[in-house]
Every structure is written in structure tokens, then in C-alpha cells.
Scaffold this active site. Structure first.
Site, PDB file in Angstrom:
ATOM      1  N   ARG A 371       0.855  -1.103   0.020  1.00 53.15           N
ATOM      2  CA  ARG A 371       0.020   0.096   0.130  1.00 53.15           C
ATOM      3  C   ARG A 371       0.802   1.363   0.067  1.00 53.15           C
ATOM      4  O   ARG A 371       0.449   2.542  -0.317  1.00 53.15           O
ATOM      5  CB  ARG A 371      -0.954   0.005   1.038  1.00 53.15           C
ATOM      6  N   VAL A 372       2.037   1.277   0.517  1.00 55.35           N
ATOM      7  CA  VAL A 372       2.897   2.448   0.417  1.00 55.35           C
ATOM      8  C   VAL A 372       4.066   2.321  -0.333  1.00 55.35           C
ATOM      9  O   VAL A 372       4.698   3.445  -0.459  1.00 55.35           O
ATOM     10  CB  VAL A 372       3.048   3.102   1.927  1.00 55.35           C
TER      11      VAL A 372
END
Ligand code: ATP
Ligand code: MG
Length: 515
Positions: A371-372
Site C-alpha cells: 500500500r505504501v
């Protein structure tokens, strides 16, 4: 009466001294206080007395054995034993130590194998470190953190290209038993040999043969010098297994606070959850879903919250966490896996079906996500793998349906052929991690159709030739890639042309051998 300022100052100082002496006296008296074991068994003891004990304080049992004060009740203390409790009897004396559980930290630990309280397990003498830090520490505050901005290269193509991990990120590895979870995490550690990242491998209740194998691999690949191994052995009391990941994190945090980058692998948190369940049930804490204690989510989130990338003003260090969790019969929605999926910043799912088909690492790209990490990925990857992830997952869907139809239109067969080649190229042998330029050249080659004429059996050899040969011929482009520069169209074209030559040579050599 006229009292001078100096006299008041002297009086105050005298009072402070007296106060300190009283406090010391009280503390000593408290520490001399004696408790008595009222019940003991299976790694947990109940102690009466010791009314001044603090939460998580270490208590000393006969023979120097240690336990942690876990439950503080009106009727007594529930103690989690850190040492074998077989020889402890009801009625034995217990004393306070006045300190909470801590571990040695520092450079002296590099290359060592220790248990969760810092006792050496590698027959190389005691740990020389003079610094110790508590195992339970507060996570860095929001204001001390910065965004994930630097990549953590694992050296594994499929991860670095499609599910990139950033320093300070928490990326879960999950999958059924024997799907290569530990192998993938170990590869990530091996790949830090050339980087400045310190690695900590924390084994929680893993079979001793498996831990020995990991240590052997780290040693053989020269990776022990930048690593620490923390082992909560399967035969150890559940309390020791429970504290293992906290000890590993504290060791990592020390390095992070020195401004260094750290990678911690927790292998695996399912066992950690089960040891906590065992302790909680023995301590008669009320059970919740699947008999796990109600605060198991909190226990794991508090652990993983401690990984972050600190701001420059705080030293700029980072702690990246790779927790591993085992699933049963590919059930991703079981209690502990879903907890961990929601706590972490993404997951890498290893599928047993792929493993059986020999697609290794068995990463299921469709069910994996970071996600990051994308924000920290080197620009060269972004340029090359722009829509690779999407097209690859579409190919896998298409492949399932293509089995049922005999006649495929040209566009569909083209997607299938390209997809198969991408899949072959993303395969990687065990512990053969690749540098960034090696990965980029082979990815450029496959996405630009260099391998389209190569048969799938030969792809792995052709791919290896390309990744070994091409980077040597383009040192300038390699430097740009590693420095974080982007690839322009000219560079991509150069790589493509060089790769085509390598593939043509490869085909010629093969034909010569055949004829
Ligand atoms: P467990 O559930 O027992 O902890 P695991 O999921 O951690 O297993 P590993 O022990 O890492 O799996 O790997 C299982 C086996 O698969 C090992 O024998 C390992 O050598 C092999 N293996 C893993 N990854 C690869 C790979 N990329 N290429 C070839 N073999 C691999
Ligand atoms: Mg394993």
C-alpha cells in the site's frame, strides 16, 4: 529572623537528600519483600505477597529463574515464566528485581544468535554489550515519523517490481505451510549485504532444524555480519516465545535511533498468537474468538506500530517489519491472518498451487499488495513496470478461461504468450538475489518483446544470460538507475537492442549444440 537565600538553598538541598535517602530505603525494603509461589505449572506461576510489584516487572524464583509479573490481581500475581518451571514448587520464595524485562542492544550483537532475554545460543561467549533497553517500549509518536520514501530492495524481481517495499513499511508474508515464506524473507536479508541495512531474524517457535538452516544460509552467504538472530525455541516456555518479537524489535529500535536502517523478520506471528493464547488461558483471562484473548489484535498492532521511518531531525533511521503468518488450507480470512492484514501496509501471498507448479517464488500477484511501497520505488521500475501488474493479473484471469476455448483470437493469444513469458522471467532460484540494474534490464527486455521468439523452456536460461551480460555493457545507465534517475526512451532502446543481441547469440549457441 533573617534567613539568607543561601541558607534556604542549603536547607532545600538537605531536604532533597533526605528525601532521596528515604526513597532509596523504601525501594530496598520493597525489593527485599518476599512472595510465595502458591501454584505453578506449564510456564505460568501464581505468587502471593509482593504487593508493590509493578506490571511487567521481573521476579526472581529459586535457582535464579526469572518470570514476568503479567497479571496483578488483589489475590496475587500471575507470573509468566521465562525459564523452565519444573523444579519450582508451591511454597518457594519469590523476590522482586525492581526492573522490567530488557535485552542487550548495540553493535556487539551483530553476528550473534541469542534468546529473547539476550542469552547467547551460539557458543561464542557472553554478549559484551553494556547497554540494555526494555523489551516493551512506546512506538515513536506521529510527529517523529516521516513518510516511507526509500526503497528496501529484496533482490527478488517479482517483489521489487510489482509489490515494492519501502523502508519503514510493514509488509506481511502469508501462505500455507511449505510455500517458501521463510525463504523469501531470508532472500530479503541476504540482499542487504551490499546495503547499509541491519537485519534481525526473529524465530518464534520455529523448528530448530529450520532455524539452523536459516543461520547456515546467512553464514554461507556472508550475511551474518549485518544480522542478529533472536530465537524463541519451540521447547522454550511460552513466555519466552511470546517475548521474542518484542526483544527483536527493541534491538532493531536501538539501531534505528542511531539513524540506521533496520529490517526485522518475525517468523511467524501465528505461533506468537498461539503462545499468547496459551498464556492467557493459563492465567484465566477470558477467551474470545477462537479462544484467543480479546487483546490479541492490540498485542500485534502495538508490536508492528514500532516500525517506522523517523524524521531527519530524529536521525532519519528506519525499521522495516516483515511479519510472516501461516494460513491453513489457503484460508486468508482466518482470525489472525485478517488481523495482521489490517495492521500491515500490504501483504505478499504465497500460493501452494503455484509452488506445486514450480512457479517460485510462489507469489500470487493478484492477491498481493503493497500500500505504501510504490511511492518509494525507484523511478526506473515505475517506468518499466507501469502497467505490468495489471496486465499480468489480467493474463492470469484470461489463462483460466482460455483453457476452455480451442480457438483464440490473435490478440488474446498474444496476451497469453507475453504473460507466460513474464511469468517465466519472474521466476527466481532460491537465494540468487539480483541487483537493481540486473532486474531492470530483464524486465525491459520482457516487456518490450525481446523474448517473444524464445520458447518457454529456454526462457529462464535466456533471461539469466540477459541479466548477467547487459548491465556490464551499460555502466552509465546502471549508475543512473541506482542513483534514482529515470530511464529515458533512448536508454530503454539501448537495453532492448543489447538484450536482442544476447538472445540471438543464445539461440545460435543452442542450435550449435543441437546440430
Ligand atoms: P514452513 O511453513 O515450514 O515454515 P515456509 O513456507 O517457510 O515453510 P520454506 O521453508 O521457506 O517455506 O521453503 C520450503 C521449501 O521450498 C524449502 O525446501 C525451500 O528450499 C524451497 N523453496 C522456497 N523458495 C524457493 C525458490 N524460490 N526456489 C526453489 N526452492 C524454493
Ligand atoms: Mg518457514
Amino acid at each position: 529572623m533573617n534567613v539568607s537565600d543561601q541558607t534556604i538553598h542549603d536547607l532545600n538541598e538537605a531536604l532533597d537528600h533526605a528525601d532521596l535517602a528515604i526513597k532509596r530505603q523504601t525501594a530496598t525494603t520493597e525489593l527485599r519483600e518476599m512472595g510465595v509461589v502458591s501454584q505453578v505449572g506449564r510456564g505460568v506461576a501464581h505468587v502471593r505477597g509482593l504487593s508493590q510489584t509493578r506490571s511487567n516487572e521481573l521476579l526472581r524464583f529459586p535457582g535464579g529463574r526469572l518470570g514476568i509479573a503479567f497479571n496483578l490481581d488483589e489475590t496475587g500475581i500471575g507470573v509468566v515464566m521465562l525459564d523452565a518451571s519444573e523444579t519450582i514448587r508451591a511454597g518457594d520464595e519469590v523476590r522482586r528485581t525492581g526492573r522490567v524485562l530488557d535485552v542487550p542492544v548495540g553493535d556487539e550483537l551483530l553476528g550473534r544468535v541469542i534468546d529473547p532475554v539476550g542469552r547467547p545460543l551460539d557458543n561464542r561467549g557472553s554478549i559484551e554489550s553494556t547497554k540494555r533497553l526494555p523489551c516493551e517500549r512506546e512506538a515513536p509518536s506521529i510527529m517523529d515519523r516521516s513518510a516511507v520514501r526509500q526503497p528496501l530492495q529484496t533482490g527478488v524481481k517479482v517483489v521489487d517490481a510489482l509489490i515494492p517495499i519501502g523502508r519503514g513499511q510493514r509488509e506481511l508474508i502469508l501462505g500455507d505451510r511449505q510455500t517458501g515464506k521463510t525463504a523469501l524473507a531470508v532472500d530479503a536479508i541476504l540482499n542487504q549485504k551490499e546495503s547499509d541495512v541491519i537485519c534481525i531474524y526473529c524465530s518464534i517457535g520455529q523448528r530448530s532444524t529450520n532455524v539452523a538452516r536459516v543461520i547456515d544460509q546467512l553464514t554461507r552467504h556472508d550475511a551474518m555480519n549485518h544480522s542478529v538472530v533472536v530465537v524463541g525455541e519451540p521447547a522454550a516456555p511460552p513466555g519466552l516465545q511470546f517475548t521474542a518479537p518484542y526483544a527483536a524489535t527493541t534491538i532493531g529500535e536501538y539501531f534505528m535511533e542511531q539513524g540506521r536502517d533496520v529490517l526485522v523478520v518475525y517468523d511467524e506471528l501465528g505461533t506468537h498468537a498461539r503462545s499468547y493464547r496459551e498464556l492467557s488461558l493459563l492465567l484465566r483471562r477470558p477467551p474470545g474468538r477462537e479462544a484467543f484473548p480479546g487483546d490479541i489484535f492490540y498485542v500485534h498492532s502495538r508490536l508492528l506500530e514500532r516500525s517506522t521511518h523517523l524524521r531527519e531531525e530524529e536521525g532519519g533511521g528506519s525499521l522495516t517489519a516483515i511479519p510472516i503468518v501461516e494460513t491453513e488450507a489457503q484460508n486468508l480470512s482466518a482470525y489472525i491472518p485478517t488481523n495482521l492484514i489490517s495492521i500491515t501496509d500490504g501483504q505478499i501471498y504465497l500460493s501452494p498451487d503455484r509452488f506445486q507448479k514450480g512457479i517460485m517464488p510462489a507469489v500470487d500477484v493478484g492477491r498481493s499488495v503493497s500500500r505504501v511501497g510504490g511511492k518509494s520505488q525507484l523511478p526506473a521500475y515505475r517506468k518499466v513496470t507501469g502497467d505490468l501488474r495489471l496486465s499480468y493479473t489480467q493474463f492470469e484471469e484470461l489463462e483460466k478461461f482460455a483453457r476452455f476455448s480451442s480457438q483464440l483470437d490473435e490478440h488474446t493469444s498474444q496476451i497469453l504468450e507475453r504473460g507466460k513469458r513474464v511469468r517465466e522471467i519472474l521466476k527466481q532460484p532460491l537465494h540468487e538475489t539480483l541487483t537493481v540494474p540486473e532486474q531492470i534490464v530483464v524486465l525491459v527486455a520482457v516487456t518490450n518483446g525481446v523474448f517473444d521468439q524464445v520458447s518457454t523452456q529456454d526462457l529462464s536460461d535466456a533471461g539469466q544470460k540477459v541479466q548477467a551480460t547487459v548491465p556490464k555493457e551499460i555502466p552509465d545507465i546502471c549508475e543512473t538507475i541506482e542513483r534514482g534517475g529515470s530511464l529515458d526512451d533512448d536508454a530503454i532502446d539501448t537495453i532492448r537492442r543489447l538484450a536482442l543481441t544476447v538472445v540471438a547469440d543464445f539461440a545460435r549457441e543452442k542450435n550449435d549444440v543441437v546440430s
